[in-house]
Design a protein around this motif. Structure first.
Motif, PDB file in Angstrom:
ATOM      1  N   TYR A 188       4.324  12.767   5.243  1.00 10.84           N
ATOM      2  CA  TYR A 188       3.339  11.725   5.530  1.00 10.84           C
ATOM      3  C   TYR A 188       3.480  11.229   6.967  1.00 10.84           C
ATOM      4  O   TYR A 188       2.478  10.903   7.618  1.00 10.84           O
ATOM      5  CB  TYR A 188       3.478  10.569   4.544  1.00 10.84           C
ATOM      6  N   MET A 189       4.710  11.148   7.457  1.00 11.27           N
ATOM      7  CA  MET A 189       4.907  10.825   8.871  1.00 11.27           C
ATOM      8  C   MET A 189       4.193  11.861   9.745  1.00 11.27           C
ATOM      9  O   MET A 189       3.548  11.511  10.741  1.00 11.27           O
ATOM     10  CB  MET A 189       6.398  10.805   9.205  1.00 11.27           C
ATOM     11  N   ALA A 190       4.310  13.120   9.355  1.00  9.09           N
ATOM     12  CA  ALA A 190       3.676  14.195  10.124  1.00  9.09           C
ATOM     13  C   ALA A 190       2.160  14.051  10.130  1.00  9.09           C
ATOM     14  O   ALA A 190       1.508  14.282  11.155  1.00  9.09           O
ATOM     15  CB  ALA A 190       4.086  15.555   9.548  1.00  9.09           C
ATOM     16  N   THR A 191       1.583  13.655   9.001  1.00  7.07           N
ATOM     17  CA  THR A 191       0.123  13.489   8.973  1.00  7.07           C
ATOM     18  C   THR A 191      -0.317  12.379   9.921  1.00  7.07           C
ATOM     19  O   THR A 191      -1.386  12.480  10.540  1.00  7.07           O
ATOM     20  CB  THR A 191      -0.401  13.203   7.554  1.00  7.07           C
ATOM     21  N   VAL A 193       0.848  -1.195   0.000  1.00 11.48           N
ATOM     22  CA  VAL A 193       0.000   0.000   0.000  1.00 11.48           C
ATOM     23  C   VAL A 193       0.880   1.240   0.000  1.00 11.48           C
ATOM     24  O   VAL A 193       1.716   1.438   0.876  1.00 11.48           O
ATOM     25  CB  VAL A 193      -0.920   0.026   1.235  1.00 11.48           C
ATOM     26  N   LEU A 194       0.699   2.067  -0.986  1.00 23.79           N
ATOM     27  CA  LEU A 194       1.463   3.307  -1.080  1.00 23.79           C
ATOM     28  C   LEU A 194       0.987   4.296  -0.023  1.00 23.79           C
ATOM     29  O   LEU A 194      -0.206   4.388   0.265  1.00 23.79           O
ATOM     30  CB  LEU A 194       1.300   3.914  -2.474  1.00 23.79           C
ATOM     31  N   VAL A 195       1.928   5.041   0.536  1.00 26.84           N
ATOM     32  CA  VAL A 195       1.534   5.999   1.579  1.00 26.84           C
ATOM     33  C   VAL A 195       0.550   7.024   1.034  1.00 26.84           C
ATOM     34  O   VAL A 195      -0.350   7.471   1.748  1.00 26.84           O
ATOM     35  CB  VAL A 195       2.762   6.709   2.190  1.00 26.84           C
ATOM     36  N   GLN A 196       0.698   7.377  -0.235  1.00 27.38           N
ATOM     37  CA  GLN A 196      -0.221   8.357  -0.813  1.00 27.38           C
ATOM     38  C   GLN A 196      -1.611   7.775  -1.047  1.00 27.38           C
ATOM     39  O   GLN A 196      -2.564   8.512  -1.277  1.00 27.38           O
ATOM     40  CB  GLN A 196       0.345   8.948  -2.108  1.00 27.38           C
ATOM     41  N   ASN A 197      -1.735   6.454  -1.003  1.00 26.29           N
ATOM     42  CA  ASN A 197      -3.061   5.835  -1.065  1.00 26.29           C
ATOM     43  C   ASN A 197      -3.638   5.587   0.323  1.00 26.29           C
ATOM     44  O   ASN A 197      -4.852   5.545   0.503  1.00 26.29           O
ATOM     45  CB  ASN A 197      -2.990   4.503  -1.820  1.00 26.29           C
ATOM     46  N   ARG A 198      -2.783   5.416   1.293  1.00 29.66           N
ATOM     47  CA  ARG A 198      -3.259   5.168   2.646  1.00 29.66           C
ATOM     48  C   ARG A 198      -3.808   6.451   3.287  1.00 29.66           C
ATOM     49  O   ARG A 198      -4.827   6.434   3.988  1.00 29.66           O
ATOM     50  CB  ARG A 198      -2.126   4.606   3.512  1.00 29.66           C
ATOM     51  N   LEU A 199      -3.148   7.589   3.056  1.00 29.74           N
ATOM     52  CA  LEU A 199      -3.551   8.832   3.710  1.00 29.74           C
ATOM     53  C   LEU A 199      -4.991   9.239   3.400  1.00 29.74           C
ATOM     54  O   LEU A 199      -5.744   9.570   4.329  1.00 29.74           O
ATOM     55  CB  LEU A 199      -2.589   9.970   3.348  1.00 29.74           C
ATOM     56  N   PRO A 200      -5.444   9.250   2.130  1.00 28.94           N
ATOM     57  CA  PRO A 200      -6.820   9.710   1.899  1.00 28.94           C
ATOM     58  C   PRO A 200      -7.871   8.850   2.577  1.00 28.94           C
ATOM     59  O   PRO A 200      -8.921   9.354   2.989  1.00 28.94           O
ATOM     60  CB  PRO A 200      -6.961   9.692   0.371  1.00 28.94           C
ATOM     61  N   TRP A 201      -7.595   7.555   2.710  1.00 25.06           N
ATOM     62  CA  TRP A 201      -8.547   6.705   3.421  1.00 25.06           C
ATOM     63  C   TRP A 201      -8.556   7.027   4.910  1.00 25.06           C
ATOM     64  O   TRP A 201      -9.614   7.002   5.562  1.00 25.06           O
ATOM     65  CB  TRP A 201      -8.214   5.228   3.192  1.00 25.06           C
ATOM     66  N   ILE A 202      -7.402   7.321   5.457  1.00 24.29           N
ATOM     67  CA  ILE A 202      -7.357   7.734   6.866  1.00 24.29           C
ATOM     68  C   ILE A 202      -8.128   9.039   7.039  1.00 24.29           C
ATOM     69  O   ILE A 202      -8.887   9.212   8.001  1.00 24.29           O
ATOM     70  CB  ILE A 202      -5.893   7.862   7.332  1.00 24.29           C
ATOM     71  N   LEU A 213       1.390   3.802   8.410  1.00 29.01           N
ATOM     72  CA  LEU A 213       1.634   4.999   7.608  1.00 29.01           C
ATOM     73  C   LEU A 213       2.937   5.655   8.045  1.00 29.01           C
ATOM     74  O   LEU A 213       3.788   6.010   7.208  1.00 29.01           O
ATOM     75  CB  LEU A 213       0.470   5.982   7.757  1.00 29.01           C
ATOM     76  N   TYR A 214       3.110   5.803   9.331  1.00 27.06           N
ATOM     77  CA  TYR A 214       4.301   6.466   9.881  1.00 27.06           C
ATOM     78  C   TYR A 214       5.569   5.704   9.488  1.00 27.06           C
ATOM     79  O   TYR A 214       6.543   6.292   8.991  1.00 27.06           O
ATOM     80  CB  TYR A 214       4.164   6.543  11.398  1.00 27.06           C
ATOM     81  N   ASN A 215       5.565   4.399   9.696  1.00 31.65           N
ATOM     82  CA  ASN A 215       6.779   3.602   9.464  1.00 31.65           C
ATOM     83  C   ASN A 215       7.110   3.457   7.990  1.00 31.65           C
ATOM     84  O   ASN A 215       8.280   3.532   7.594  1.00 31.65           O
ATOM     85  CB  ASN A 215       6.625   2.228  10.109  1.00 31.65           C
ATOM     86  N   SER A 216       6.095   3.253   7.156  1.00 31.34           N
ATOM     87  CA  SER A 216       6.373   3.127   5.722  1.00 31.34           C
ATOM     88  C   SER A 216       6.826   4.458   5.140  1.00 31.34           C
ATOM     89  O   SER A 216       7.689   4.507   4.258  1.00 31.34           O
ATOM     90  CB  SER A 216       5.140   2.601   4.983  1.00 31.34           C
ATOM     91  N   ALA A 217       6.261   5.568   5.638  1.00 33.62           N
ATOM     92  CA  ALA A 217       6.703   6.889   5.181  1.00 33.62           C
ATOM     93  C   ALA A 217       8.139   7.156   5.618  1.00 33.62           C
ATOM     94  O   ALA A 217       8.936   7.739   4.863  1.00 33.62           O
ATOM     95  CB  ALA A 217       5.763   7.961   5.734  1.00 33.62           C
ATOM     96  N   LYS A 218       8.480   6.728   6.807  1.00 37.08           N
ATOM     97  CA  LYS A 218       9.848   6.926   7.312  1.00 37.08           C
ATOM     98  C   LYS A 218      10.869   6.225   6.422  1.00 37.08           C
ATOM     99  O   LYS A 218      11.943   6.771   6.130  1.00 37.08           O
ATOM    100  CB  LYS A 218       9.945   6.412   8.747  1.00 37.08           C
ATOM    101  N   LYS A 219      10.547   5.021   5.951  1.00 37.54           N
ATOM    102  CA  LYS A 219      11.453   4.274   5.082  1.00 37.54           C
ATOM    103  C   LYS A 219      11.689   5.012   3.765  1.00 37.54           C
ATOM    104  O   LYS A 219      12.746   4.867   3.149  1.00 37.54           O
ATOM    105  CB  LYS A 219      10.878   2.886   4.794  1.00 37.54           C
TER     106      LYS A 219
END
Length: 663
Positions: free
Chosen positions: A119-122, A38-47, A107-113
């Motif tokens: 995205y970590m901030a969101t 799951v891409l972080v940019q796809n996870r954020l809008p669902w959150i 989201l936090y951990n995958s964005a950090k990588k």
């Protein structure tokens, strides 16, 4: 609680075939999704979406507690009318943990990588938004272990949760200030709220810090007015900085968990999806008689719904003429005459008369019968009388109450809040630009509108996350606390103007999008009406401003928001015993149908336990499966009167708070 973290993967598949917005898209391999792809940019809008869903139900139910709405639904009626609270308020807790919180670490951990600091901030922002909201309603709950692998996480007290959320916002500000790695996905590619505008996200963080610091206003050792003003100086500075989730009406896709529309405003999903909700008289009175001025607020017709009445049909069954019936407010705090006679949750939803329909009402009370007949005469209806029976004919095209109980016949005066979406109307021919409510397909075919809906809770309304008008009213309150009435007044006027400007901008956009072709309440306000209101006695003068003036204008502007209930707790509702501010919410009190003596055990208005101050933890979750930990932090978690126990920030001292827990 971590076992639910793959929930968004399923959502991605559900939307894959019929996605209506680019944000709600599938991951890199839609046929074989997994947590790693799951891409972080796809996870954020669902959150973002599911947070708004959680906030929607919380906003609705706390707005019933704050007196904004009356409801006939079981849980909400217990908040708005009887105060017989039950443990059925599971939805905010469930949707927060299942649909949002369980995905934040990933989201936090995958964005950090990926070096995707923004995205970590969101993830930090949503951590603060969600857990602070859970603190507001439930008090003690799992926090430090909530997102761990622990099957039965320990509970934390309110103070721990509060400071944890504030720390997350501090880290978010730091992360948003960093430059992302060159290969990291841009925030704009996954951000429904701010289109990747990092500065708006930072302003959001500071605005939330101001909101959260304000919660400590009872705590003389912790509240710092100057800190709040500093946060405000870094937060939103105009309506252009408002953070909202836009609502849409262009999809029939529904949520996998509760079956509600995916793209609509989260407030709509609870306030205006069904027919049970109506404006309260308390809210209505502020919109029509603020400060006893007898002046109608220009926002009133945009907030209070209307239905068609006196409908005339042509030979083909189409509406040719009508008048608008602007809703009355439902009285559940004053005399409550209609509810006392009919029952706390007895207001009835109207139907549409396809043909002339005659109903016989047996009315044995002579006074009631005379009043009922007078109402029929005033409405121009045909009727006959025979002893104690009155037969009334509702002409074809009428929107009426299909019941033989005469007490219900006048309930058309209380227009419900309902709007329609493609996924909910049940009328295939109703297009996406018509969000009015019709009781049936026949009513729609005729053009007979039963509700125009309300500004904040239509499917296409923006769901307000943080707004400039809220910041202005916070500033006004803080200056008032400092004794700086001049600056308080400037901020007070700015708050009213900011809310009017925000509403006008949205109404203008709706008009441009042709929603007004079927719904005049979605058209802009008349500027002359706005100017007249701002110079009327409904708005305080520079020399007469009170804290009540500030908070009641904020109450109107916030509307469907948990912040009204939060504010009312800070001022002890209408007790009038906070500082020297007097009664800040006059007229708000237990109504004549109050029956919550087991839940609210305070002996008088100045007793904290007289009021609605928190919710019980969900029985089907924490109290069934994690009871030992719940009782370890609060031995009273299962007591009937837990509903009147103040949460941490609602106490003046830690001693008071821990005294409640340990008493």
């Amino acid at each position: 609680m971590r076992h639910s973290k793959y929930i968004i993967i399923g959502c991605l598949l559900v939307l894959g075939a019929t996605s209506c917005k680019k944000w709600l898209d599938v991951n890199t391999d839609p046929n074989n999704p997994n947590n790693e792809t799951v891409l972080v940019q796809n996870r954020l809008p669902w959150i973002q979406h599911f947070y708004c869903y959680t906030a929607g139900v919380t906003n609705f139910r706390t707005s019933c507690q704050a007196g904004v709405y009356y409801s006939t639904t079981a849980s909400a009626n217990a908040f708005s009318t009887t105060w017989i609270a039950s443990t059925g308020n599971i939805t905010p807790y469930q949707t927060w943990f299942v649909e949002v919180a369980s995905n934040l670490n990933d989201l936090y951990n995958s964005a950090k990588k990926k070096g995707a600091w923004h995205y970590m901030a969101t993830a930090d922002v949503f951590h603060a938004l969600g857990f602070m909201e859970m603190l507001d309603v439930y008090g003690e709950m799992p926090y430090t272990q909530a997102l761990s692998e622990t099957a039965s996480p320990g509970f934390d007290d309110g103070k721990t949760i509060y400071y944890g959320c504030m720390a997350k916002l501090d880290e978010a500000i730091e992360l948003f200030s960093k430059t992302q790695d060159a290969t990291a996905p841009t925030l704009a590619s996954g951000d429904m709220w701010n289109a990747g505008d990092v500065n708006k996200w930072i302003k959001l963080c500071y605005g939330l810090k101001a909101r959260y610091m304000l919660k400590l206003s009872k705590k003389s050792d912790l509240f710092n007015a100057d800190s709040v003003l500093y946060f405000l100086s870094k937060g939103p500075q105009s309506i252009a900085d408002n953070v909202v989730q836009p609502g849409y009406n262009n999809s029939t896709v529904t949520d996998y968990l509760l079956g509600d529309p995916v793209v609509t405003n989260g407030n709509f999903d609870y306030v205006a999806y069904g027919s049970g909700q109506r404006i309260s008289q308390y809210y209505y009175n502020l919109l029509t008689n603020m400060r006893g001025a007898g002046v109608t607020d220009p926002r009133m017709t945009k907030i209070v719904p209307a239905s068609m009445s006196n409908i005339q049909l042509d030979a083909s069954g189409k509406v040719t003429s009508f008048t608008w019936n602007r809703s009355k407010g439902v009285d559940s705090y004053g005399a409550s005459a209609r509810l006392v006679k009919g029952g706390a949750a007895s207001i009835v939803t109207p139907t549409y008369a396809i043909l002339n329909t005659t109903i016989a009402y047996k009315i044995t009370n002579a006074t009631d019968r005379a009043n009922f007949i007078a109402d029929q005469v005033a409405a121009g209806r045909t009727f006959t009388t025979n002893v104690d029976t009155v037969k009334v004919t509702y002409k074809a095209g009428s929107i009426f109450i299909n019941s033989t109980n005469y007490l219900y016949a006048g309930d058309t005066a209380y227009v419900n809040m309902r709007s329609s979406a493609l996924a909910t109307s049940g009328i295939p021919a109703q297009g996406e630009k018509d969000v009015s409510w019709y009781p049936s397909a026949a009513a729609f075919s005729a053009g007979a509108v039963a509700s125009t809906g309300s500004f904040q809770v239509r499917p296409v309304s923006d769901q307000e996350i943080l707004t400039y008008h809220e910041m202005c009213f916070i500033k006004a309150e803080v200056y008032m606390r400092k004794g700086d009435v001049a600056n308080a007044y400037t901020a007070y006027i700015a708050g009213i103007q900011a809310h009017l400007n925000m509403m006008q901008a949205k109404l203008t956009a709706w008009q441009a999008a042709t929603y007004t072709a079927t719904n005049p309440d979605m058209a802009p306000m008349n500027q002359t009406d706005i100017n007249t209101y701002l110079t009327s006695n409904a708005v305080a003068g520079a020399g007469t401003l009170t804290m009540a003036d500030i908070m009641l204008q904020k109450y109107i502007a916030m509307g469907c928001s948990i912040e009204n209930w939060n504010d009312m707790r800070r001022f002890n509702f209408s007790a009038g015993n906070v500082g020297s501010f007097g009664v800040v919410y006059p007229g708000y009190d237990r109504g004549p149908l109050f029956a919550g003596t087991a839940q609210y055990t305070g002996g008088g208005k100045t007793d904290p336990r007289y009021w609605q101050r928190r919710w019980s933890l969900p029985t089907t979750l924490e109290l069934n499966y994690n009871l030992t930990n719940a009782l370890a932090i609060n031995p009273h978690a299962t007591d009937p009167n837990i509903w009147s126990m103040p949460v941490w920030w609602d106490c003046a001292t830690d001693g008071e708070y821990y005294g409640y827990l340990n008493k």
